[in-house]
Enzyme design. Structure first.
Site, mmCIF file in Angstrom:
data_model
loop_
_atom_site.group_PDB
_atom_site.id
_atom_site.type_symbol
_atom_site.label_atom_id
_atom_site.label_comp_id
_atom_site.label_asym_id
_atom_site.label_seq_id
_atom_site.Cartn_x
_atom_site.Cartn_y
_atom_site.Cartn_z
ATOM 1 N N LYS A 38 4.796 -5.615 18.308
ATOM 2 C CA LYS A 38 3.594 -4.875 18.216
ATOM 3 C C LYS A 38 2.425 -5.975 18.121
ATOM 4 O O LYS A 38 2.400 -6.816 17.220
ATOM 5 C CB LYS A 38 3.891 -3.980 16.933
ATOM 6 C CG LYS A 38 2.272 -3.081 16.900
ATOM 7 C CD LYS A 38 2.331 -2.159 15.943
ATOM 8 C CE LYS A 38 1.760 -2.584 14.690
ATOM 9 N NZ LYS A 38 0.503 -2.870 14.142
ATOM 10 N N ASP A 65 -1.449 -2.097 19.752
ATOM 11 C CA ASP A 65 -1.685 -1.260 18.580
ATOM 12 C C ASP A 65 -3.218 -1.456 18.414
ATOM 13 O O ASP A 65 -3.773 -2.276 17.482
ATOM 14 C CB ASP A 65 -0.955 -1.632 17.365
ATOM 15 C CG ASP A 65 -1.418 -0.673 16.151
ATOM 16 O OD1 ASP A 65 -1.967 0.442 16.315
ATOM 17 O OD2 ASP A 65 -1.296 -1.123 14.940
ATOM 18 N N LYS A 67 -5.351 1.070 18.409
ATOM 19 C CA LYS A 67 -5.766 2.408 17.495
ATOM 20 C C LYS A 67 -7.369 2.822 18.304
ATOM 21 O O LYS A 67 -8.071 2.943 17.360
ATOM 22 C CB LYS A 67 -5.883 2.092 16.133
ATOM 23 C CG LYS A 67 -4.503 1.985 15.276
ATOM 24 C CD LYS A 67 -4.795 2.248 14.004
ATOM 25 C CE LYS A 67 -3.401 1.970 13.342
ATOM 26 N NZ LYS A 67 -2.705 0.660 13.379
ATOM 27 N N ASP A 70 -13.265 6.708 20.421
ATOM 28 C CA ASP A 70 -14.600 6.377 20.718
ATOM 29 C C ASP A 70 -14.816 7.860 21.646
ATOM 30 O O ASP A 70 -13.790 8.579 21.624
ATOM 31 C CB ASP A 70 -14.600 5.057 21.720
ATOM 32 C CG ASP A 70 -15.876 4.522 21.500
ATOM 33 O OD1 ASP A 70 -17.005 5.306 21.811
ATOM 34 O OD2 ASP A 70 -16.088 3.080 21.474
ATOM 35 N N THR A 120 -0.537 5.367 7.104
ATOM 36 C CA THR A 120 0.772 5.277 5.999
ATOM 37 C C THR A 120 0.056 4.809 4.796
ATOM 38 O O THR A 120 0.865 4.777 3.680
ATOM 39 C CB THR A 120 1.599 4.599 6.337
ATOM 40 O OG1 THR A 120 1.249 3.378 6.839
ATOM 41 C CG2 THR A 120 2.404 5.275 7.526
ATOM 42 N N ARG A 211 5.457 -7.244 7.161
ATOM 43 C CA ARG A 211 5.185 -8.304 6.155
ATOM 44 C C ARG A 211 6.700 -8.412 5.586
ATOM 45 O O ARG A 211 7.091 -9.783 5.387
ATOM 46 C CB ARG A 211 4.480 -7.843 5.207
ATOM 47 C CG ARG A 211 2.856 -8.168 5.356
ATOM 48 C CD ARG A 211 1.994 -7.521 4.759
ATOM 49 N NE ARG A 211 1.843 -6.153 4.795
ATOM 50 C CZ ARG A 211 1.036 -5.117 4.308
ATOM 51 N NH1 ARG A 211 0.308 -5.600 3.519
ATOM 52 N NH2 ARG A 211 1.105 -3.828 4.515
HETATM 53 O O1 LIG Z 1 -0.256 2.050 14.085
HETATM 54 C C1 LIG Z 1 0.506 1.459 13.318
HETATM 55 O O2 LIG Z 1 1.389 0.695 13.564
HETATM 56 C C2 LIG Z 1 0.282 1.762 11.871
HETATM 57 C C3 LIG Z 1 0.070 3.182 11.328
HETATM 58 C C4 LIG Z 1 0.039 3.445 10.254
HETATM 59 O O3 LIG Z 1 -0.129 4.478 9.590
HETATM 60 N N1 LIG Z 1 0.323 2.417 9.395
HETATM 61 C C5 LIG Z 1 0.705 1.225 9.620
HETATM 62 O O4 LIG Z 1 0.990 0.170 8.459
HETATM 63 N N2 LIG Z 1 0.585 0.733 10.922
HETATM 64 C C6 LIG Z 1 0.757 -0.574 11.330
HETATM 65 O O5 LIG Z 1 2.031 -1.083 10.878
HETATM 66 C C7 LIG Z 1 2.224 -2.247 10.467
HETATM 67 C C8 LIG Z 1 2.734 -2.277 9.168
HETATM 68 O O6 LIG Z 1 2.984 -3.429 8.623
HETATM 69 P P1 LIG Z 1 3.623 -3.851 6.993
HETATM 70 O O7 LIG Z 1 3.146 -3.069 6.086
HETATM 71 O O8 LIG Z 1 3.331 -5.288 6.820
HETATM 72 O O9 LIG Z 1 5.228 -3.547 7.475
HETATM 73 C C9 LIG Z 1 0.774 -2.637 10.437
HETATM 74 O O10 LIG Z 1 0.666 -3.641 11.698
HETATM 75 C C10 LIG Z 1 0.067 -1.401 10.538
HETATM 76 O O11 LIG Z 1 -1.223 -1.905 11.142
#
Ligand SMILES: O=C(O)c1cc(=O)[nH]c(=O)n1[C@@H]1O[C@H](COP(=O)(O)O)[C@@H](O)[C@H]1O
Length: 234
Positions: A38, A65, A67, A70, A120, A211
């Site tokens: 991603k 990603d 997001k 607009d 999330t 992470r």
């Molecule tokens: O669209 C996403 O990927 C996304 C949506 C969401 O609701 N929550 C979310 O954490 N993400 C993405 O998922 C990844 C989670 O990363 P970690 O929390 O480091 O595992 C990040 O790149 C966020 O931008």
């Protein structure tokens, strides 16, 4: 959807790194353990978007990603541009106008649109503070139903909602869940989380993990452990 996927292909690694060189080094370290990446704000805004094509040409799948959210015309034109990059998935926020524009603009291309239901990192209090009357569960459900009616290909939600959504939406719609943490891992700013095994059992098709892999001493071993957990839960 899940039946045809190899456990390895169900892990999407978020390349949340500061520059293209760091991304290259991480991809090298992860090697064959990861088939799906991603690219989001951090790397995308640091010159990482051409990596979408590069990774796709190297046989990997890529989730752009971005997001998007607009006015409809701008979303549609943006989607048309991303469709030319070779990405498999593109995110838009789950607002009806935005989803409609993205669904229409992606028609005829290989790009699949994912609608981000409720981030999330949000809980009910965060939604209230942002002016919403619905709590997380109800807002995710409402948005999922709207996304399905508008012809969106899949949803981004937390694993906590995956079970309900799986019953609600047609099987062709994919469920992509960030908010995934191996047992004992640091949660960071995520609020709605589950372990990889529980997320798969709940009905997630793809797990997005950043992470816990990127910050591990051995990222490849961390990715392999998550794939093994996915395989065991399948
Ligand atoms: O669209 C996403 O990927 C996304 C949506 C969401 O609701 N929550 C979310 O954490 N993400 C993405 O998922 C990844 C989670 O990363 P970690 O929390 O480091 O595992 C990040 O790149 C966020 O931008």
């Amino acid at each position: 959807m899940t039946a045809i996927l190899d456990p390895r292909d169900r892990l999407i690694v978020a390349l949340d790194v500061p520059d293209v060189a760091s991304a290259g080094a991480m991809i090298e370290r992860l090697g064959d353990s990861v088939t799906f990446y991603k690219i989001g704000y951090q790397l995308g805004y640091a010159g990482g978007l051409p990596l979408v094509r590069k990774l796709a040409d190297a046989g990997k799948k890529v989730f752009a990603d971005l997001k998007m959210h607009d006015i409809g015309n701008t979303v549609a034109k943006g989607v048309e541009s991303v469709a030319k990059l070779g990405a498999t998935f593109l995110t838009v926020h789950a607002y009806p106008q935005t989803m409609q524009a993205a669904a229409n603009a992606s028609k005829g291309s290989d790009l699949r649109i994912l609608a981000v239901t409720v981030l999330t990192s949000y809980d009910n209090e965060d939604l209230k503070a942002a002016g919403y009357q619905l709590g997380v569960s109800d807002l995710v459900t409402t948005r999922a139903q709207q996304a399905q009616a508008l012809g969106i290909d899949g949803l981004v939600c937390s694993p906590e909602e995956a079970g309900n959504l799986r019953k609600l939406i047609k099987p062709e719609m994919v469920l992509v869940t960030p908010g995934v943490r191996p047992a004992g891992a640091d949660i960071g700013d995520q609020k709605r989380v589950m372990t990889p095994a529980k997320a798969i059992a709940a009905g997630s098709d793809y797990l997005v993990v950043g992470r816990p892999i990127l910050a591990a001493d051995d990222p490849k071993a961390a990715a392999e452990a998550i794939v093994a957990e996915i395989a065991a839960a399948t």
